[in-house]
Design a protein around this motif. Structure first.
Motif, short mmCIF file in Angstrom:
data_model
loop_
_atom_site.label_atom_id
_atom_site.label_comp_id
_atom_site.label_asym_id
_atom_site.label_seq_id
_atom_site.Cartn_x
_atom_site.Cartn_y
_atom_site.Cartn_z
N HIS A 1 0.85 -1.20 0.00
CA HIS A 1 0.00 0.00 0.00
C HIS A 1 0.88 1.25 0.00
O HIS A 1 0.65 2.19 -0.77
CB HIS A 1 -0.91 -0.04 1.23
CG HIS A 1 -1.79 1.16 1.39
ND1 HIS A 1 -3.10 1.18 0.94
CD2 HIS A 1 -1.56 2.39 1.92
CE1 HIS A 1 -3.62 2.38 1.20
NE2 HIS A 1 -2.71 3.13 1.79
N GLU A 2 1.91 1.25 0.83
CA GLU A 2 2.81 2.40 0.89
C GLU A 2 3.59 2.57 -0.42
O GLU A 2 3.76 3.69 -0.91
CB GLU A 2 3.78 2.25 2.07
CG GLU A 2 3.11 2.37 3.43
CD GLU A 2 2.30 3.65 3.55
OE1 GLU A 2 2.82 4.73 3.20
OE2 GLU A 2 1.14 3.59 3.98
N ILE A 3 4.08 1.47 -0.96
CA ILE A 3 4.81 1.51 -2.23
C ILE A 3 3.89 2.09 -3.32
O ILE A 3 4.32 2.87 -4.17
CB ILE A 3 5.30 0.09 -2.60
CG1 ILE A 3 6.50 -0.28 -1.72
CG2 ILE A 3 5.64 -0.03 -4.09
CD1 ILE A 3 6.93 -1.75 -1.81
N SER A 4 2.62 1.73 -3.27
CA SER A 4 1.67 2.23 -4.27
C SER A 4 1.51 3.75 -4.17
O SER A 4 1.40 4.43 -5.19
CB SER A 4 0.31 1.55 -4.11
OG SER A 4 0.47 0.16 -4.31
N HIS A 5 1.49 4.26 -2.94
CA HIS A 5 1.43 5.72 -2.80
C HIS A 5 2.60 6.37 -3.53
O HIS A 5 2.44 7.39 -4.19
CB HIS A 5 1.47 6.13 -1.32
CG HIS A 5 0.15 6.05 -0.62
ND1 HIS A 5 -1.00 6.61 -1.12
CD2 HIS A 5 -0.20 5.49 0.57
CE1 HIS A 5 -2.01 6.41 -0.27
NE2 HIS A 5 -1.55 5.72 0.75
N ALA A 6 3.78 5.76 -3.41
CA ALA A 6 4.97 6.34 -4.08
C ALA A 6 4.86 6.18 -5.60
O ALA A 6 5.11 7.14 -6.35
CB ALA A 6 6.24 5.68 -3.56
N LEU A 7 4.47 5.00 -6.06
CA LEU A 7 4.35 4.78 -7.51
C LEU A 7 3.33 5.72 -8.14
O LEU A 7 3.50 6.18 -9.26
CB LEU A 7 3.93 3.33 -7.82
CG LEU A 7 4.91 2.20 -7.53
CD1 LEU A 7 4.33 0.88 -8.02
CD2 LEU A 7 6.26 2.46 -8.17
N LEU A 8 2.26 5.98 -7.40
CA LEU A 8 1.18 6.81 -7.93
C LEU A 8 1.40 8.29 -7.64
O LEU A 8 0.53 9.11 -7.89
CB LEU A 8 -0.17 6.33 -7.36
CG LEU A 8 -0.55 4.91 -7.77
CD1 LEU A 8 -1.77 4.42 -7.00
CD2 LEU A 8 -0.81 4.84 -9.27
N GLN A 9 2.58 8.60 -7.11
CA GLN A 9 2.99 9.99 -6.89
C GLN A 9 2.13 10.73 -5.87
O GLN A 9 1.96 11.94 -5.95
CB GLN A 9 2.97 10.76 -8.23
CG GLN A 9 3.61 10.00 -9.35
CD GLN A 9 4.86 10.66 -9.89
OE1 GLN A 9 5.18 11.79 -9.52
NE2 GLN A 9 5.58 9.97 -10.73
N HIS A 10 1.61 9.99 -4.93
CA HIS A 10 0.76 10.64 -3.93
C HIS A 10 1.57 11.50 -2.96
O HIS A 10 1.09 12.52 -2.48
CB HIS A 10 -0.04 9.59 -3.15
CG HIS A 10 -1.05 8.88 -4.00
ND1 HIS A 10 -1.53 7.62 -3.70
CD2 HIS A 10 -1.68 9.25 -5.15
CE1 HIS A 10 -2.40 7.25 -4.62
NE2 HIS A 10 -2.50 8.21 -5.51
#
Ligand SMILES: [Zn+2]
Length: 278
Positions: A140-149
């Motif tokens: 979930h945290e990695i996704s925040h980074a990938l999605l530029q959140h």
């Protein structure tokens, strides 16, 4: 990060201010228009600085866990997740991905722009996650980074800084002295939209890495049980748990099971221990 990011021609509005073209980008994964004042390079460089500072401070205070079984476990899980993340976002293969376990009683974990991750020992102690549940947190945290959140939150922090003249937006923002923005952004709650996006991508990355998607449900249920009262999960202050989130994740589980099963089958064929909860 994404070579094919398109800059919106029309201006987008944010916080009552109109940000000129160039401030908006369409995310290639989600198709959503994001207000980006801070460039990706800026977001990554201030995050790297803030990360180095955080890690060296923890090391000085002897709060950096580098040798324990917990640290080894976190390293194993995150490297499996990163291997899948870079397939979804090839540009992130160039990131200097890092993870550290920090001795801190708070229930927290995060991933800054550029793949700088941390897990607090409080999360391990109080949630007592299975490998699959811990994988859900980190995916979930990695996704925040990938999605530029994170970058989006940093942009929000900069945009709402009244001291910043709108004129500087067009010419590029001077982020000198704004290293703190990286830390401030970490503490800003994600928007509901960003949360839904990270849930959707996170459960997929974890499934592709061979982690049971059903663990997303049990994880959020454990988090919710800990909430309320003093000493509740710090993680929930930026990632609120609610029934809608759990219901949405439940709908995703059947779609993710085939990915998880394929990843597990691939492991068995390779003669390795099947992945999943231990
Ligand atoms: Zn989140």
């Amino acid at each position: 990060m994404y070579a094919h990011i398109r800059h919106a021609v029309l201006a987008c509005t944010f916080a009552g201010a109109t940000v000129l073209a160039g401030g908006c980008e369409t995310n290639p994964v989600t198709g959503r228009s994001q207000m980006m004042i801070v460039s990706e390079d800026q977001a990554q460089s201030v995050s790297a600085q803030a990360y180095t500072k955080t890690v060296s401070q923890a090391r000085r205070q002897r709060k950096l866990d580098t040798n324990s079984a917990v640290s080894a476990r976190v390293q194993t899980i995150t490297s499996r997740l990163v291997a899948q993340a870079v397939k979804i976002s090839p540009a992130s293969a160039n990131w200097n991905w890092q993870v550290h376990v920090i001795e801190d009683p708070n229930v927290n974990a995060w991933c800054m722009p550029g793949g700088k991750m941390a897990v607090y020992t409080g999360l391990i102690a109080k949630i007592n996650p299975t490998d699959a549940e811990l994988a859900q947190v980190m995916a979930h945290e990695i996704s925040h980074a990938l999605l530029q959140h994170g970058r989006e939150k940093m942009s929000r922090a900069v945009a709402t800084n009244a001291a910043l003249a709108l004129g500087s937006i067009a010419t590029g923002v001077d982020l000198s002295g704004l290293e703190n923005v990286a830390m401030v952004a970490l503490e800003l709650p994600n928007s509901r939209t960003a949360e839904t996006e990270a849930d959707r991508l996170g459960i997929e990355i974890a499934a592709r890495a061979g982690y049971d998607p059903r663990a997303a449900i049990s994880l959020w249920q454990k988090m919710a049980r800990l909430s309320g009262g003093a000493g509740g999960p710090e993680w929930l202050s930026t990632h609120p748990s609610d029934q809608t989130r759990i219901a949405n994740l439940q709908k995703l589980v059947p779609k993710m099971m085939p990915l998880y099963e394929a990843a597990s089958a691939g492991d068995s064929r390779a003669g390795r221990r099947p992945r999943g909860e231990r």
